[in-house]
Design an enzyme around this catalytic site. Sequence first.
Site, PDB file in Angstrom:
ATOM      1  N   SER A  58      13.022  53.801  87.243  1.00 23.12           N
ATOM      2  CA  SER A  58      12.968  52.541  86.517  1.00 23.12           C
ATOM      3  C   SER A  58      11.575  52.327  85.932  1.00 23.12           C
ATOM      4  O   SER A  58      11.070  53.196  85.233  1.00 23.12           O
ATOM      5  CB  SER A  58      13.368  51.413  87.462  1.00 23.12           C
ATOM      6  OG  SER A  58      13.490  50.222  86.779  1.00 23.12           O
ATOM      7  N   ASP A 190      15.596  43.770  81.095  1.00 20.56           N
ATOM      8  CA  ASP A 190      14.840  44.954  81.515  1.00 20.56           C
ATOM      9  C   ASP A 190      15.576  46.214  81.056  1.00 20.56           C
ATOM     10  O   ASP A 190      16.618  46.143  80.403  1.00 20.56           O
ATOM     11  CB  ASP A 190      14.554  44.945  83.023  1.00 20.56           C
ATOM     12  CG  ASP A 190      15.786  45.248  83.864  1.00 20.56           C
ATOM     13  OD1 ASP A 190      16.905  45.057  83.350  1.00 20.56           O
ATOM     14  OD2 ASP A 190      15.633  45.663  85.025  1.00 20.56           O
ATOM     15  N   ASP A 192      17.387  48.602  82.345  1.00 23.02           N
ATOM     16  CA  ASP A 192      18.777  48.909  82.672  1.00 23.02           C
ATOM     17  C   ASP A 192      19.654  47.667  82.556  1.00 23.02           C
ATOM     18  O   ASP A 192      20.795  47.644  83.038  1.00 23.02           O
ATOM     19  CB  ASP A 192      18.903  49.568  84.046  1.00 23.02           C
ATOM     20  CG  ASP A 192      18.274  48.750  85.152  1.00 23.02           C
ATOM     21  OD1 ASP A 192      17.620  47.745  84.827  1.00 23.02           O
ATOM     22  OD2 ASP A 192      18.436  49.098  86.327  1.00 23.02           O
ATOM     23  N   GLU A 285      17.072  36.513  91.915  1.00 18.10           N
ATOM     24  CA  GLU A 285      15.660  36.711  92.191  1.00 18.10           C
ATOM     25  C   GLU A 285      14.914  36.035  91.041  1.00 18.10           C
ATOM     26  O   GLU A 285      15.431  35.958  89.925  1.00 18.10           O
ATOM     27  CB  GLU A 285      15.312  38.201  92.213  1.00 18.10           C
ATOM     28  CG  GLU A 285      15.909  38.942  93.386  1.00 18.10           C
ATOM     29  CD  GLU A 285      15.378  40.371  93.518  1.00 18.10           C
ATOM     30  OE1 GLU A 285      15.016  40.740  94.631  1.00 18.10           O
ATOM     31  OE2 GLU A 285      15.324  41.101  92.514  1.00 18.10           O
ATOM     32  N   ASN A 287      12.756  37.151  89.232  1.00 19.89           N
ATOM     33  CA  ASN A 287      12.542  38.061  88.097  1.00 19.89           C
ATOM     34  C   ASN A 287      13.785  38.249  87.233  1.00 19.89           C
ATOM     35  O   ASN A 287      13.769  39.031  86.287  1.00 19.89           O
ATOM     36  CB  ASN A 287      11.999  39.412  88.577  1.00 19.89           C
ATOM     37  CG  ASN A 287      12.963  40.142  89.493  1.00 19.89           C
ATOM     38  OD1 ASN A 287      14.148  39.858  89.517  1.00 19.89           O
ATOM     39  ND2 ASN A 287      12.440  41.081  90.262  1.00 19.89           N
ATOM     40  N   PRO A 411       5.090  44.304 102.025  1.00 20.18           N
ATOM     41  CA  PRO A 411       4.976  45.644 101.437  1.00 20.18           C
ATOM     42  C   PRO A 411       6.045  45.803 100.375  1.00 20.18           C
ATOM     43  O   PRO A 411       7.200  45.433 100.597  1.00 20.18           O
ATOM     44  CB  PRO A 411       5.276  46.578 102.627  1.00 20.18           C
ATOM     45  CG  PRO A 411       6.040  45.763 103.604  1.00 20.18           C
ATOM     46  CD  PRO A 411       5.702  44.318 103.374  1.00 20.18           C
ATOM     47  N   THR A 414       9.192  49.425  96.270  1.00 17.90           N
ATOM     48  CA  THR A 414       9.272  50.371  95.156  1.00 17.90           C
ATOM     49  C   THR A 414       7.932  51.016  94.789  1.00 17.90           C
ATOM     50  O   THR A 414       7.905  51.973  94.031  1.00 17.90           O
ATOM     51  CB  THR A 414       9.821  49.683  93.887  1.00 17.90           C
ATOM     52  OG1 THR A 414       8.952  48.612  93.541  1.00 17.90           O
ATOM     53  CG2 THR A 414      11.227  49.160  94.092  1.00 17.90           C
ATOM     54  N   ARG A 419       2.360  43.393  98.013  1.00 22.53           N
ATOM     55  CA  ARG A 419       2.449  42.344  96.994  1.00 22.53           C
ATOM     56  C   ARG A 419       1.978  41.025  97.596  1.00 22.53           C
ATOM     57  O   ARG A 419       2.360  40.671  98.721  1.00 22.53           O
ATOM     58  CB  ARG A 419       3.883  42.177  96.506  1.00 22.53           C
ATOM     59  CG  ARG A 419       4.390  43.350  95.728  1.00 22.53           C
ATOM     60  CD  ARG A 419       5.516  42.964  94.778  1.00 22.53           C
ATOM     61  NE  ARG A 419       6.262  44.125  94.371  1.00 22.53           N
ATOM     62  CZ  ARG A 419       5.826  45.054  93.527  1.00 22.53           C
ATOM     63  NH1 ARG A 419       4.633  44.944  92.965  1.00 22.53           N
ATOM     64  NH2 ARG A 419       6.572  46.097  93.229  1.00 22.53           N
TER      65      ARG A 419
HETATM   66  P1  NG1 Z   1       9.428  45.398  95.365  1.00 27.87           P
HETATM   67  O1  NG1 Z   1       8.656  46.534  94.777  1.00 27.87           O
HETATM   68  O2  NG1 Z   1      10.023  45.667  96.738  1.00 27.87           O
HETATM   69  O3  NG1 Z   1       8.652  44.107  95.298  1.00 27.87           O
HETATM   70  C1  NG1 Z   1      10.682  44.978  93.044  1.00 27.87           C
HETATM   71  C2  NG1 Z   1      11.003  43.530  92.737  1.00 27.87           C
HETATM   72  C3  NG1 Z   1      12.393  43.207  93.318  1.00 27.87           C
HETATM   73  C4  NG1 Z   1      13.417  44.167  92.755  1.00 27.87           C
HETATM   74  C5  NG1 Z   1      12.959  45.612  92.969  1.00 27.87           C
HETATM   75  C6  NG1 Z   1      13.837  46.608  92.226  1.00 27.87           C
HETATM   76  C7  NG1 Z   1       9.466  41.647  92.645  1.00 27.87           C
HETATM   77  C8  NG1 Z   1       8.475  40.835  93.369  1.00 27.87           C
HETATM   78  N1  NG1 Z   1      10.027  42.635  93.346  1.00 27.87           N
HETATM   79  O4  NG1 Z   1      10.720  45.166  94.439  1.00 27.87           O
HETATM   80  O5  NG1 Z   1      12.729  41.894  93.026  1.00 27.87           O
HETATM   81  O6  NG1 Z   1      13.573  43.902  91.387  1.00 27.87           O
HETATM   82  O7  NG1 Z   1      11.647  45.831  92.461  1.00 27.87           O
HETATM   83  O8  NG1 Z   1      15.024  46.787  92.852  1.00 27.87           O
HETATM   84  O9  NG1 Z   1       9.739  41.392  91.474  1.00 27.87           O
HETATM   85 ZN    ZN Z   2      16.792  46.554  86.301  1.00 23.55          ZN
END
Ligand code: NG1
Ligand code: ZN
Length: 448
Positions: A58, A190, A192, A285, A287, A411, A414, A419
Amino acid sequence: MNALNKYHYDGTNYIYGTAGFRMKAELLLCVMYRVGLVAALRSVYYQGKCVGVMITASHNSEEDNGVKIVDPLGDMLEQEWENALTKIANTPDELLKQTIIDFVIEKKIGINQFTPSIAIGHDSRKSSILLSSAVKDGISIFKANIYDYGLLTTPQLITRDICGADYVKLHQQPPRGMLLKEGDRCASIDGDADRILYFYINKNQKFCLLDGDKIAVLLSGFLKDIVKDLHMENISVGLIQTAYANGNSTAYAKNILEIPVICTSTGVKYLHQKAKEYDIGVYFESNGHGTVLFSERLKKTIKTFELSSLSTFQQEKLNVLRNIIELTNETVGDALSDCLLVESILFLRGFSLEDWNNLYDDLPNRQCKVSNRNCITTTDAERVCRTPHGLQEAINAVVKNYTSGRSFVRPSGTENVVRVYAEAATEKEADELAKEVCELVKKFTEKI
Ligand code: NG1
Ligand code: ZN
């Protein structure tokens, strides 16, 4: 399994999470082979129905890659299989064959009865072709039908820097190069197309973002009203969010809409699971990932309504509810279906983007990253940091000094980062709080 020499397991710890397996491409070869084995078994488990394997990381940078298995109807892999896949990925070579046999027996997978079918695709990263061939080697152990779609449209180009929903959300500004005029109505998805955000510029030239939280509030408020209009007192409506949900969205849903709000860990699979507990489970979420789930009970109830017992007003509402259910992609968050839902509801409510935005004001917020996620563990839907010891107490002490302050660290699943999220009453305070908490994370993780 002679291919094992080529796909030797070297002791790396692999975890299949929301984003599948995702890490540096150079570490993924042996995992890909094992994903091939499990994808084939999954297909046999579904009596030969086609299972998908997509190789992509991604929005992660070029040196990363990843892989996800997709069920025959487009769903994510169920939790039990995720755990099994994680176990198989971490099994030493000499135990792999027996582990697979045990799994086949445990799940009663009829490997001699059905021929597996696997569709496979990959993105345009340099590492993808080799990784794809490793998956195919794994699948081939079972003499499967393999449909190799090769290079597919890819989210790789939509990074956190070039454009896309993530850029708009994190930088809280329009995609670079886009000139926004007052009156423009914009949405960003985004790579995908499973998340969406709206934005516009108001008469004071201020950039206004309508994120997943705003969408969730719009949808859940609208559906709650319909349930009320139809006197469906026993139909439950719930909103599922993560810790990243803006504090004011949660307060609005709880206090104004009077909808129960549940917080889960980050990742749509957690939200999706929880949303099933309601007749109408709205999950998003911040986002922009999300959708609405409608229970079978609700669907039965609306099928059996006596139209003659309803007023014209209620018949209209019933019709709207049926259409909303039709429009919703309940399998997985889908930016285009979410866009049509939002547009329909704005139209039915007679709302402009500004009316929608004015439902509540976002608390200013910031997201930052600090390196080295390894020593951070969390609890309580990732809102509380368990280790390193003392970090949570230090964060609490800092947060106390800010009006409407809230901050947590977790943590990433991805990327190899911690964070940091911070929100507070003013932009300046949100900035300062985020900075202070980043410093604390550095201080506590450096000690280890
Ligand atoms: P991580 O990297 O675990 O924060 C991020 C997004 C998730 C989700 C995943 C993809 C934020 C804070 N986190 O995860 O909401 O979109 O990537 O599956 O945006
Ligand atoms: Zn996506």
